[in-house]
Design a protein around this motif. Structure first.
Motif, PDB file in Angstrom:
ATOM      1  N   ALA A  52       0.817  -1.217   0.000  1.00  0.00           N
ATOM      2  CA  ALA A  52       0.000   0.000   0.000  1.00  0.00           C
ATOM      3  C   ALA A  52       0.848   1.262   0.000  1.00  0.00           C
ATOM      4  CB  ALA A  52      -0.936   0.002   1.206  1.00  0.00           C
ATOM      5  N   ALA A  53       2.104   1.142   0.409  1.00  0.00           N
ATOM      6  CA  ALA A  53       2.988   2.314   0.471  1.00  0.00           C
ATOM      7  C   ALA A  53       3.502   2.722  -0.905  1.00  0.00           C
ATOM      8  CB  ALA A  53       4.173   2.027   1.396  1.00  0.00           C
ATOM      9  N   VAL A  54       3.336   1.858  -1.897  1.00  0.00           N
ATOM     10  CA  VAL A  54       3.846   2.155  -3.238  1.00  0.00           C
ATOM     11  C   VAL A  54       2.866   3.073  -3.963  1.00  0.00           C
ATOM     12  CG1 VAL A  54       4.679   1.217  -5.414  1.00  0.00           C
ATOM     13  CG2 VAL A  54       5.002  -0.078  -3.300  1.00  0.00           C
ATOM     14  N   TRP A  81       2.649  -2.284 -10.693  1.00  0.00           N
ATOM     15  CA  TRP A  81       2.562  -3.611 -10.093  1.00  0.00           C
ATOM     16  C   TRP A  81       3.172  -4.663 -11.021  1.00  0.00           C
ATOM     17  CZ3 TRP A  81      -3.232  -2.978  -8.444  1.00  0.00           C
ATOM     18  CH2 TRP A  81      -3.291  -2.382  -7.181  1.00  0.00           C
ATOM     19  N   ALA A  82       2.854  -4.561 -12.302  1.00  0.00           N
ATOM     20  CA  ALA A  82       3.378  -5.536 -13.262  1.00  0.00           C
ATOM     21  C   ALA A  82       4.898  -5.501 -13.306  1.00  0.00           C
ATOM     22  CB  ALA A  82       2.798  -5.263 -14.650  1.00  0.00           C
ATOM     23  N   LEU A  83       5.473  -4.319 -13.290  1.00  0.00           N
ATOM     24  CA  LEU A  83       6.930  -4.187 -13.265  1.00  0.00           C
ATOM     25  C   LEU A  83       7.518  -4.845 -12.024  1.00  0.00           C
ATOM     26  CD1 LEU A  83       7.517  -0.497 -14.432  1.00  0.00           C
ATOM     27  CD2 LEU A  83       8.271  -2.558 -15.627  1.00  0.00           C
ATOM     28  N   MET A  84       6.868  -4.627 -10.881  1.00  0.00           N
ATOM     29  CA  MET A  84       7.350  -5.197  -9.624  1.00  0.00           C
ATOM     30  C   MET A  84       7.293  -6.720  -9.663  1.00  0.00           C
ATOM     31  SD  MET A  84       5.328  -2.488  -7.198  1.00  0.00           S
ATOM     32  CE  MET A  84       5.565  -3.390  -5.651  1.00  0.00           C
ATOM     33  N   ILE A  85       6.148  -7.256 -10.109  1.00  0.00           N
ATOM     34  CA  ILE A  85       5.987  -8.707 -10.189  1.00  0.00           C
ATOM     35  C   ILE A  85       7.021  -9.314 -11.123  1.00  0.00           C
ATOM     36  CG2 ILE A  85       4.480 -10.537 -11.054  1.00  0.00           C
ATOM     37  CD1 ILE A  85       3.558  -9.607  -8.384  1.00  0.00           C
ATOM     38  N   ASP A  86       7.215  -8.681 -12.272  1.00  0.00           N
ATOM     39  CA  ASP A  86       8.150  -9.221 -13.251  1.00  0.00           C
ATOM     40  C   ASP A  86       9.573  -9.216 -12.693  1.00  0.00           C
ATOM     41  OD1 ASP A  86       8.317 -10.158 -16.131  1.00  0.00           O
ATOM     42  OD2 ASP A  86       9.874  -8.624 -16.105  1.00  0.00           O
ATOM     43  N   ARG A  87       9.923  -8.159 -11.996  1.00  0.00           N
ATOM     44  CA  ARG A  87      11.291  -8.054 -11.474  1.00  0.00           C
ATOM     45  C   ARG A  87      11.594  -9.157 -10.470  1.00  0.00           C
ATOM     46  NH1 ARG A  87      15.417  -4.462 -11.399  1.00  0.00           N
ATOM     47  NH2 ARG A  87      16.818  -4.565  -9.609  1.00  0.00           N
ATOM     48  N   VAL A  88      10.711  -9.358  -9.482  1.00  0.00           N
ATOM     49  CA  VAL A  88      11.004 -10.371  -8.465  1.00  0.00           C
ATOM     50  C   VAL A  88      10.858 -11.784  -9.030  1.00  0.00           C
ATOM     51  CG1 VAL A  88      10.367  -8.835  -6.570  1.00  0.00           C
ATOM     52  CG2 VAL A  88       8.640 -10.365  -7.529  1.00  0.00           C
ATOM     53  N   ALA A 123       0.855 -11.188  -2.422  1.00  0.00           N
ATOM     54  CA  ALA A 123      -0.375 -11.899  -2.085  1.00  0.00           C
ATOM     55  C   ALA A 123      -1.627 -11.080  -2.355  1.00  0.00           C
ATOM     56  CB  ALA A 123      -0.347 -12.325  -0.616  1.00  0.00           C
ATOM     57  N   VAL A 124      -1.486  -9.772  -2.479  1.00  0.00           N
ATOM     58  CA  VAL A 124      -2.664  -8.925  -2.689  1.00  0.00           C
ATOM     59  C   VAL A 124      -2.707  -8.333  -4.091  1.00  0.00           C
ATOM     60  CG1 VAL A 124      -2.860  -8.359  -0.243  1.00  0.00           C
ATOM     61  CG2 VAL A 124      -1.477  -6.897  -1.712  1.00  0.00           C
ATOM     62  N   MET A 125      -1.844  -8.787  -4.967  1.00  0.00           N
ATOM     63  CA  MET A 125      -1.841  -8.289  -6.335  1.00  0.00           C
ATOM     64  C   MET A 125      -2.993  -8.908  -7.140  1.00  0.00           C
ATOM     65  SD  MET A 125       0.563  -6.127  -6.974  1.00  0.00           S
ATOM     66  CE  MET A 125       1.673  -5.399  -5.785  1.00  0.00           C
ATOM     67  N   PRO A 126      -3.625  -8.140  -8.030  1.00  0.00           N
ATOM     68  CA  PRO A 126      -4.663  -8.712  -8.894  1.00  0.00           C
ATOM     69  C   PRO A 126      -4.098  -9.839  -9.744  1.00  0.00           C
ATOM     70  CG  PRO A 126      -4.654  -6.305  -9.010  1.00  0.00           C
ATOM     71  CD  PRO A 126      -3.417  -6.709  -8.272  1.00  0.00           C
ATOM     72  N   THR A 127      -4.833 -10.933  -9.878  1.00  0.00           N
ATOM     73  CA  THR A 127      -4.329 -12.113 -10.589  1.00  0.00           C
ATOM     74  C   THR A 127      -3.856 -11.822 -12.010  1.00  0.00           C
ATOM     75  OG1 THR A 127      -5.693 -13.584  -9.244  1.00  0.00           O
ATOM     76  CG2 THR A 127      -4.891 -14.450 -11.342  1.00  0.00           C
ATOM     77  N   PRO A 128      -4.617 -11.042 -12.824  1.00  0.00           N
ATOM     78  CA  PRO A 128      -4.120 -10.779 -14.191  1.00  0.00           C
ATOM     79  C   PRO A 128      -2.758 -10.087 -14.192  1.00  0.00           C
ATOM     80  CG  PRO A 128      -6.438 -10.201 -14.020  1.00  0.00           C
ATOM     81  CD  PRO A 128      -5.958 -10.469 -12.621  1.00  0.00           C
ATOM     82  N   VAL A 129      -2.531  -9.195 -13.240  1.00  0.00           N
ATOM     83  CA  VAL A 129      -1.246  -8.506 -13.165  1.00  0.00           C
ATOM     84  C   VAL A 129      -0.139  -9.490 -12.803  1.00  0.00           C
ATOM     85  CG1 VAL A 129       0.077  -6.729 -11.939  1.00  0.00           C
ATOM     86  CG2 VAL A 129      -2.296  -6.294 -12.576  1.00  0.00           C
ATOM     87  N   VAL A 130      -0.452 -10.403 -11.878  1.00  0.00           N
ATOM     88  CA  VAL A 130       0.550 -11.384 -11.439  1.00  0.00           C
ATOM     89  C   VAL A 130       0.973 -12.275 -12.595  1.00  0.00           C
ATOM     90  CG1 VAL A 130       0.929 -13.384  -9.955  1.00  0.00           C
ATOM     91  CG2 VAL A 130      -0.216 -11.368  -9.038  1.00  0.00           C
TER      92      VAL A 130
END
Length: 247
Positions: A52-54, A81-88, A123-130
C-alpha cells in the motif's frame, strides 16, 4: 466525460505496451529514470513498508524526481505492479524443456511460495497482473509445455496449471495473513497464538459439535510446520491431476 474517455481510449490503443517499450532499443536518455530503476525502487518500498505504500508520490521521493516524472514511463498502478511482479519473478528457476510435468509444477509451486513469503505484497496483487508479465509467462510456458508433452488438449493443460496456481496462491495468502495477524497482536509463535485464542477454542470444543477438529487440536504434531503442510497439500493436488488426466 465522454470526450475524455474517447481521448484516453485512442491514446491507449495507439501506445505500445509496457513490455514492448521495455524490449525496444532505448533512445539516448534525457533522464536517468528508467523502467528498471522504477521497478527496483517500487520493490524496495513494498518490501520495507508494504504494498500500500507504493504510490507515485512515494516512488518519486525515493527516486529523487518530480511526482509526474514516473508517469512518462508507467501509465498507472497496474503498470507499476506488473513491473514489480516481473522483477522479483526473474528469480524463479523452473526446469525448462522438461516433460516431467510433476517435477516442473512442483518446482514452480515451491519456488513461488518462497517468493511470496519473501515479498508478501505479492499476495494482494490482482491475478491478471501477477500472471501477465514476461517472467511469469516464461514460468507458465514451462509448466504448460511439460503437460502438453503428454498429448493433453489445450483446455486440460491450462486447467491443470491453474489448479496448481490457485492452490499456491490460496495457501500462501492464508499463511501470510496468519503471520500478519500474529504480528499485529504481538504473538511470536504458534503456542502464543493458541494460548491467546484458548478461551474461544475451549468454548467451541465444549459444545461437542466439532469432534474431529478437537482431535486435531489435541493430537496434531505439525500445527506450525507450514512448509510440510504446503508440500503435502501440493502433492495431493498433483496426485489428483495425475489420476484425472492419466499421466
Amino acid at each position: 466525460m465522454a470526450a475524455a474517455k474517447k481521448e484516453g481510449e485512442a491514446s491507449g490503443a495507439d501506445a505500445p505496451s509496457l513490455w514492448e517499450r521495455m524490449e525496444r532499443p532505448a533512445p539516448a536518455p534525457r533522464t536517468s529514470l528508467t523502467l528498471e530503476r522504477i521497478a527496483a525502487a517500487a520493490v524496495e518500498i513494498a518490501d520495507e513498508e508494504g504494498g500500500a505504500a507504493v504510490t507515485m508520490r512515494r516512488l518519486a521521493t525515493k527516486l529523487g524526481v518530480a511526482p509526474m516524472a514516473a508517469y512518462r514511463h508507467v501509465s498507472g498502478k497496474d503498470d507499476l505492479w506488473a513491473l514489480m511482479i516481473d522483477r522479483v519473478s526473474r528469480d524463479l528457476a523452473v526446469p525448462d524443456g522438461s516433460d516431467d510435468w510433476r517435477e516442473v509444477l512442483r518446482s514452480y509451486a515451491l519456488q513461488t511460495r518462497e517468493l511470496m513469503l519473501a515479498h508478501p505484497w505479492m499476495a494482494v496483487m490482482p491475478t491478471p497482473v501477477v500472471m501477465l508479465t514476461p517472467s511469469r509467462l516464461a514460468v507458465a510456458e514451462s509448466g504448460l509445455s511439460a503437460l502438453a508433452a503428454h498429448g493433453l488438449d489445450a483446455d486440460s493443460v491450462m486447467a491443470a496449471l491453474r489448479a496448481v496456481t490457485s492452490f499456491v496462491h490460496g495457501s500462501v495468502q492464508t499463511e501470510i495473513a496468519l503471520h500478519d495477524y500474529q504480528e499485529r497482536n504481538g504473538w511470536t509463535s504458534g503456542d502464543e497464538t493458541r494460548q491467546a485464542l484458548a478461551p474461544q477454542m475451549r468454548y467451541l470444543m465444549s459444545t461437542g459439535r466439532y469432534p474431529v477438529f478437537e482431535q486435531y487440536a489435541l493430537k496434531a504434531a505439525r500445527k506450525d510446520d507450514r512448509a510440510w503442510e504446503f508440500a503435502f497439500g501440493l502433492d495431493c493436488v498433483l496426485d489428483g491431476i495425475a489420476h484425472r488426466l492419466g499421466i
